[in-house]
Design a protein around this motif. Sequence first.
Motif, mmCIF file in Angstrom:
data_model
loop_
_atom_site.group_PDB
_atom_site.id
_atom_site.type_symbol
_atom_site.label_atom_id
_atom_site.label_comp_id
_atom_site.label_asym_id
_atom_site.label_seq_id
_atom_site.Cartn_x
_atom_site.Cartn_y
_atom_site.Cartn_z
ATOM 1 N N ARG A 1 -11.766 5.643 -5.518
ATOM 2 C CA ARG A 1 -11.399 5.184 -4.173
ATOM 3 C C ARG A 1 -12.510 5.316 -3.139
ATOM 4 O O ARG A 1 -12.350 4.865 -2.016
ATOM 5 C CB ARG A 1 -10.150 5.906 -3.691
ATOM 6 C CG ARG A 1 -8.958 5.520 -4.541
ATOM 7 C CD ARG A 1 -7.633 5.896 -3.988
ATOM 8 N NE ARG A 1 -7.590 7.210 -3.376
ATOM 9 C CZ ARG A 1 -6.483 7.816 -3.012
ATOM 10 N NH1 ARG A 1 -5.334 7.234 -3.197
ATOM 11 N NH2 ARG A 1 -6.522 8.997 -2.457
ATOM 12 N N TYR B 1 -5.988 -3.924 -6.401
ATOM 13 C CA TYR B 1 -4.661 -4.191 -5.831
ATOM 14 C C TYR B 1 -3.677 -3.119 -6.284
ATOM 15 O O TYR B 1 -3.805 -2.574 -7.379
ATOM 16 C CB TYR B 1 -4.154 -5.568 -6.278
ATOM 17 C CG TYR B 1 -5.060 -6.691 -5.839
ATOM 18 C CD1 TYR B 1 -4.867 -7.320 -4.614
ATOM 19 C CD2 TYR B 1 -6.120 -7.099 -6.631
ATOM 20 C CE1 TYR B 1 -5.699 -8.342 -4.193
ATOM 21 C CE2 TYR B 1 -6.970 -8.125 -6.225
ATOM 22 C CZ TYR B 1 -6.748 -8.739 -5.008
ATOM 23 O OH TYR B 1 -7.585 -9.726 -4.592
ATOM 24 N N ASP B 2 -2.673 -2.857 -5.447
ATOM 25 C CA ASP B 2 -1.629 -1.928 -5.848
ATOM 26 C C ASP B 2 -0.579 -2.674 -6.670
ATOM 27 O O ASP B 2 -0.694 -3.873 -6.914
ATOM 28 C CB ASP B 2 -1.019 -1.210 -4.637
ATOM 29 C CG ASP B 2 -0.178 -2.098 -3.740
ATOM 30 O OD1 ASP B 2 0.068 -3.281 -4.094
ATOM 31 O OD2 ASP B 2 0.242 -1.623 -2.674
ATOM 32 N N LYS B 3 0.484 -1.978 -7.066
ATOM 33 C CA LYS B 3 1.520 -2.567 -7.929
ATOM 34 C C LYS B 3 2.280 -3.711 -7.262
ATOM 35 O O LYS B 3 2.861 -4.543 -7.934
ATOM 36 C CB LYS B 3 2.489 -1.488 -8.418
ATOM 37 C CG LYS B 3 3.264 -0.798 -7.318
ATOM 38 C CD LYS B 3 4.189 0.255 -7.897
ATOM 39 C CE LYS B 3 4.894 1.062 -6.854
ATOM 40 N NZ LYS B 3 5.707 0.343 -5.928
ATOM 41 N N LEU C 1 -6.163 -2.939 -2.043
ATOM 42 C CA LEU C 1 -6.505 -1.534 -1.835
ATOM 43 C C LEU C 1 -7.935 -1.469 -1.307
ATOM 44 O O LEU C 1 -8.863 -1.956 -1.953
ATOM 45 C CB LEU C 1 -6.396 -0.751 -3.144
ATOM 46 C CG LEU C 1 -5.014 -0.630 -3.746
ATOM 47 C CD1 LEU C 1 -5.084 0.065 -5.095
ATOM 48 C CD2 LEU C 1 -4.094 0.141 -2.805
#
Length: 95
Positions: A20, A30-32, A37
């Motif tokens: 990160r 990308y998140d779920k 992100l």
Amino acid sequence: HYYQNTQGVIFVVDSNDRERISDDNGQQSYDKDGKILFTARDELHRMLAEDELKDAALLVLANKQDLPNAMSINECTEKLGLNQLRNREWYIQST
């Protein structure tokens, strides 16, 4: 506005979180739910681009330096792109 009259910024980064801190592979993550992100580097540079912060000094606290796999101060400096900052006083401190 939120940054009005700000003289300094303290930015805390997890020096043990290599994923990160910056995006070394050049691809967006990308998140779920499909939301982008942003990395710590993205957020730092976006914040510092604010006109109200153009004269603010920057202190970066590289947290979790006691962990065995933590990035060094030099690596954190590189990953955050601190050497690319122009016309700004900055300092990075291990914690």
